[in-house]
Design a protein around this motif. Structure first.
Motif, PDB file in Angstrom:
ATOM      1  N   UNK A 135      -0.314  -6.160  -7.562  1.00  0.00           N
ATOM      2  CA  UNK A 135       0.775  -5.332  -7.549  1.00  0.00           C
ATOM      3  C   UNK A 135       0.316  -4.052  -7.325  1.00  0.00           C
ATOM      4  N   UNK A 136      -0.950  -3.475  -7.744  1.00  0.00           N
ATOM      5  CA  UNK A 136      -1.722  -2.313  -7.634  1.00  0.00           C
ATOM      6  C   UNK A 136      -1.833  -2.098  -6.134  1.00  0.00           C
ATOM      7  N   UNK A 137      -2.469  -2.937  -5.663  1.00  0.00           N
ATOM      8  CA  UNK A 137      -2.932  -2.703  -4.369  1.00  0.00           C
ATOM      9  C   UNK A 137      -1.996  -3.126  -2.948  1.00  0.00           C
ATOM     10  N   UNK A 138      -1.189  -3.924  -3.244  1.00  0.00           N
ATOM     11  CA  UNK A 138      -0.498  -3.998  -1.967  1.00  0.00           C
ATOM     12  C   UNK A 138       0.219  -3.206  -1.348  1.00  0.00           C
ATOM     13  N   UNK A 139       0.942  -2.027  -2.048  1.00  0.00           N
ATOM     14  CA  UNK A 139       1.460  -0.937  -1.424  1.00  0.00           C
ATOM     15  C   UNK A 139       0.545  -0.090  -0.523  1.00  0.00           C
ATOM     16  N   UNK A 140      -0.812  -0.042  -1.035  1.00  0.00           N
ATOM     17  CA  UNK A 140      -1.814   0.611  -0.052  1.00  0.00           C
ATOM     18  C   UNK A 140      -1.969  -0.316   1.209  1.00  0.00           C
ATOM     19  N   UNK A 141      -2.051  -1.661   1.254  1.00  0.00           N
ATOM     20  CA  UNK A 141      -2.194  -2.157   2.485  1.00  0.00           C
ATOM     21  C   UNK A 141      -1.054  -1.780   3.387  1.00  0.00           C
ATOM     22  N   UNK A 142       0.175  -1.802   2.809  1.00  0.00           N
ATOM     23  CA  UNK A 142       1.168  -1.321   3.695  1.00  0.00           C
ATOM     24  C   UNK A 142       1.169   0.060   4.117  1.00  0.00           C
ATOM     25  N   UNK A 143       0.947   1.036   3.310  1.00  0.00           N
ATOM     26  CA  UNK A 143       0.582   2.278   3.962  1.00  0.00           C
ATOM     27  C   UNK A 143      -0.433   2.333   4.958  1.00  0.00           C
ATOM     28  N   UNK A 144      -1.617   1.589   4.866  1.00  0.00           N
ATOM     29  CA  UNK A 144      -2.763   1.655   5.891  1.00  0.00           C
ATOM     30  C   UNK A 144      -2.173   1.035   7.077  1.00  0.00           C
ATOM     31  N   UNK A 145      -1.311   0.160   6.937  1.00  0.00           N
ATOM     32  CA  UNK A 145      -0.935  -0.709   8.304  1.00  0.00           C
ATOM     33  C   UNK A 145       0.072  -0.090   9.187  1.00  0.00           C
ATOM     34  N   UNK A 146       0.916   0.494   8.078  1.00  0.00           N
ATOM     35  CA  UNK A 146       2.362   1.133   8.917  1.00  0.00           C
ATOM     36  C   UNK A 146       2.502   2.535   8.830  1.00  0.00           C
ATOM     37  N   UNK A 147       1.579   3.348   8.274  1.00  0.00           N
ATOM     38  CA  UNK A 147       2.076   4.719   8.275  1.00  0.00           C
ATOM     39  C   UNK A 147       1.389   5.421   9.522  1.00  0.00           C
ATOM     40  N   UNK A 148       2.036   6.485  10.171  1.00  0.00           N
ATOM     41  CA  UNK A 148       1.418   7.043  11.347  1.00  0.00           C
ATOM     42  C   UNK A 148       0.131   7.378  11.105  1.00  0.00           C
ATOM     43  N   UNK A 149      -0.551   7.446  12.370  1.00  0.00           N
ATOM     44  CA  UNK A 149      -1.927   7.749  12.589  1.00  0.00           C
ATOM     45  C   UNK A 149      -2.842   6.481  12.357  1.00  0.00           C
ATOM     46  N   UNK A 150      -2.598   5.786  13.066  1.00  0.00           N
ATOM     47  CA  UNK A 150      -3.799   4.617  12.753  1.00  0.00           C
ATOM     48  C   UNK A 150      -5.203   4.713  13.382  1.00  0.00           C
ATOM     49  N   UNK A 151      -6.221   4.330  12.430  1.00  0.00           N
ATOM     50  CA  UNK A 151      -7.596   4.543  12.731  1.00  0.00           C
ATOM     51  C   UNK A 151      -8.311   3.305  12.502  1.00  0.00           C
ATOM     52  N   UNK A 152      -9.491   3.313  12.890  1.00  0.00           N
ATOM     53  CA  UNK A 152     -10.468   2.188  12.681  1.00  0.00           C
ATOM     54  C   UNK A 152     -10.731   2.115  11.280  1.00  0.00           C
ATOM     55  N   UNK A 153     -10.989   3.260  10.535  1.00  0.00           N
ATOM     56  CA  UNK A 153     -11.324   3.523   8.994  1.00  0.00           C
ATOM     57  C   UNK A 153      -9.938   2.708   8.260  1.00  0.00           C
ATOM     58  N   UNK A 154      -8.826   3.154   8.811  1.00  0.00           N
ATOM     59  CA  UNK A 154      -7.732   2.645   7.966  1.00  0.00           C
ATOM     60  C   UNK A 154      -7.535   1.242   7.976  1.00  0.00           C
ATOM     61  N   UNK A 155      -7.768   0.805   9.326  1.00  0.00           N
ATOM     62  CA  UNK A 155      -7.583  -0.679   9.553  1.00  0.00           C
ATOM     63  C   UNK A 155      -8.921  -1.399   8.777  1.00  0.00           C
ATOM     64  N   UNK A 156      -9.919  -0.991   8.741  1.00  0.00           N
ATOM     65  CA  UNK A 156     -11.197  -1.739   8.034  1.00  0.00           C
ATOM     66  C   UNK A 156     -10.900  -1.497   6.300  1.00  0.00           C
ATOM     67  N   UNK A 157     -10.226  -0.566   6.240  1.00  0.00           N
ATOM     68  CA  UNK A 157      -9.897  -0.335   4.654  1.00  0.00           C
ATOM     69  C   UNK A 157      -8.925  -1.510   4.337  1.00  0.00           C
ATOM     70  N   UNK A 158      -7.667  -1.502   5.166  1.00  0.00           N
ATOM     71  CA  UNK A 158      -6.661  -2.483   5.133  1.00  0.00           C
ATOM     72  C   UNK A 158      -7.145  -3.882   4.983  1.00  0.00           C
ATOM     73  N   UNK A 159      -8.150  -4.170   5.744  1.00  0.00           N
ATOM     74  CA  UNK A 159      -8.998  -5.508   5.675  1.00  0.00           C
ATOM     75  C   UNK A 159      -9.579  -5.853   4.441  1.00  0.00           C
ATOM     76  N   UNK A 160     -10.175  -4.630   4.004  1.00  0.00           N
ATOM     77  CA  UNK A 160     -10.906  -5.047   2.729  1.00  0.00           C
ATOM     78  C   UNK A 160     -10.058  -5.141   1.470  1.00  0.00           C
TER      79      UNK A 160
END
Length: 183
Positions: A135-160
């Motif tokens: 419940x704490x983490x899943x909103x961050x996965x969505x922010x990292x995957x769907x917010x504008x400004x994708x980057x390799x760092x955001x994708x690797x953080x979303x994977x972690x």
């Protein structure tokens, strides 16, 4: 002070959250703590809406907490399956009596809130229960995957973070992570 209060913005989503907390505190009990919690949440929502809270800073800090939790989940797996012990990260002796049903699970990683021993290991980092981590983490996965400004760092953080959620064995977590990566 009255002119400042009259200048506060309250958008429809924030108004909905305010109504939700008022409703929740009235329907689910009106103890002093529940009403105080609702008031604090309402103040936080209104403060965030009016630019008092730096949302970017909040997201950076909370995303870091999510990453730490995910790394600790992986570490708990290593300790349990390779070294043969549960790495307890919750100070259960500091919990209030209301949290009693989560204590044995936090201490062993094997006992659910219903008191039954599970057949598989369910780490939760510093959260009381694996679903709390989700419940704490899943909103961050969505922010990292769907917010504008994708980057390799955001994708690797979303994977972690997704790996951390999956390793909790939370059923909701599994479904939400699959949905997030398929969308």
């Amino acid at each position: 002070l009255l002119t400042r209060v009259s200048q506060l913005r309250l958008t429809l989503p924030i108004f909905g959250l305010v109504l939700f907390h008022i409703y929740k505190s009235l329907v689910h009990g009106t103890s002093f703590y529940q009403i105080l919690y609702a008031l604090v949440m309402i103040v936080l929502y209104v403060a965030a809406e009016n630019g008092v809270i730096d949302i970017g800073y909040y997201l950076r800090v909370s995303s870091t907490i999510c990453a730490i939790a995910s790394i600790l989940i992986i570490l708990q797996y290593v300790c349990y399956y390779l070294l043969g012990f549960h790495l307890q990260l919750v100070a259960t002796q500091l919990l209030l009596p209301e949290a009693e049903q989560w204590v044995r699970g936090a201490q062993t990683g094997l006992i659910g809130i219903n008191g039954k021993v599970s057949s598989f290991y369910r780490p939760s980092a510093f959260f009381l229960e694996p679903s709390h981590m989700f419940l704490y983490v899943f909103p961050h996965v969505f922010v990292l995957l769907f917010a504008p400004g994708k980057s390799k760092w955001r994708l690797s953080r979303a994977r972690l973070l997704s790996l951390g959620i999956l390793m909790t064995t939370s059923g909701m977590g599994l479904l939400v992570v699959i949905f997030a990566w398929m969308a």
